[in-house]
Scaffold this active site. Structure first.
Site, PDB file in Angstrom:
ATOM      1  N   TYR A  24       5.699  -2.369   5.881  1.00 33.41           N
ATOM      2  CA  TYR A  24       5.082  -3.050   4.725  1.00 33.41           C
ATOM      3  C   TYR A  24       5.222  -4.508   4.811  1.00 33.41           C
ATOM      4  O   TYR A  24       4.537  -5.501   4.329  1.00 33.41           O
ATOM      5  CB  TYR A  24       5.672  -2.593   3.459  1.00 33.41           C
ATOM      6  CG  TYR A  24       5.135  -1.329   2.911  1.00 33.41           C
ATOM      7  CD1 TYR A  24       4.074  -0.975   2.395  1.00 33.41           C
ATOM      8  CD2 TYR A  24       5.946  -0.130   3.296  1.00 33.41           C
ATOM      9  CE1 TYR A  24       3.488   0.063   2.019  1.00 33.41           C
ATOM     10  CE2 TYR A  24       5.552   1.193   2.899  1.00 33.41           C
ATOM     11  CZ  TYR A  24       4.513   1.275   2.207  1.00 33.41           C
ATOM     12  OH  TYR A  24       3.785   2.518   1.998  1.00 33.41           O
ATOM     13  N   CYS A  71      -4.595   2.233   4.287  1.00 30.91           N
ATOM     14  CA  CYS A  71      -3.276   2.082   4.081  1.00 30.91           C
ATOM     15  C   CYS A  71      -2.361   3.215   4.574  1.00 30.91           C
ATOM     16  O   CYS A  71      -1.116   3.169   4.563  1.00 30.91           O
ATOM     17  CB  CYS A  71      -3.129   2.351   2.415  1.00 30.91           C
ATOM     18  SG  CYS A  71      -3.981   3.979   1.867  1.00 30.91           S
TER      19      CYS A  71
END
Length: 175
Positions: free
Chosen positions: A114, A145
């Site tokens: 992230y 994702c």
């Protein structure tokens, strides 16, 4: 469909592809652009994550031509087959739209954290915003994702379940 979601009245083509981790439903505009996709057999569940301005009445089809072919090629080991499938997502913020575009550039077999994703999106301190972009992504697989991991290397979250995320990452490492 028994959905109470607001619809633009337009028709959205819907098809479900069998995968090793269960059904994968794709909702696409008449021009073939993917508007939402997810690992479920329920088009209403996928429609629910789509931006309200893009919603329409799902029309079930056997397949979506080149979109379905790209998914099947990806599942068969051609991991770049989904890269050029057009995607249409809207957000209420500039960062999300940009972050989704950046995420499409993360290559299969090369997951990022992230923190790394925030840096790729041009806002290295915006780790929570990067995580939010993943969480609000409606076009699973096409906007990958699943390729974003926690800083400690653990999977983190995934709307369609951690076993699906783990399978996708393993598939991309093997192929």
């Amino acid at each position: 469909m028994g959905t109470t979601l607001r619809s633009s009245g337009a028709i959205i083509d819907s098809a479900t592809v069998d995968t090793p981790v269960g059904p994968f439903t794709i909702l696409a505009a008449p021009d073939g652009a993917v508007r939402a996709a997810g690992f479920t057999a329920d088009p209403a569940a996928v429609l629910a994550v789509m931006h309200p301005g893009l919603r329409g009445e799902p029309r079930q089809r056997r397949d979506l031509g080149p979109v379905t072919a790209a998914v099947e090629a990806y599942l068969g080991g051609d991991l770049t087959a989904i890269d050029d499938v057009p995607v249409e997502q809207h957000s209420d913020g500039i960062f999300l739209t940009h972050a989704w575009q950046v995420l499409r550039e993360v290559k299969a077999g090369q997951p990022v954290t992230y923190t790394g994703y925030a840096a790729l999106a041009g806002r290295p301190a915006a780790v929570r915003a990067a995580a939010s972009a993943c969480a609000r992504n409606a076009a699973a697989l096409f906007v990958p994702c699943h390729r974003v991991l926690r800083t400690d290397g653990r999977l983190g979250g995934y709307r369609w379940g951690l076993p699906v995320k783990e399978w996708l990452l393993t598939h991309e490492r093997r192929s």
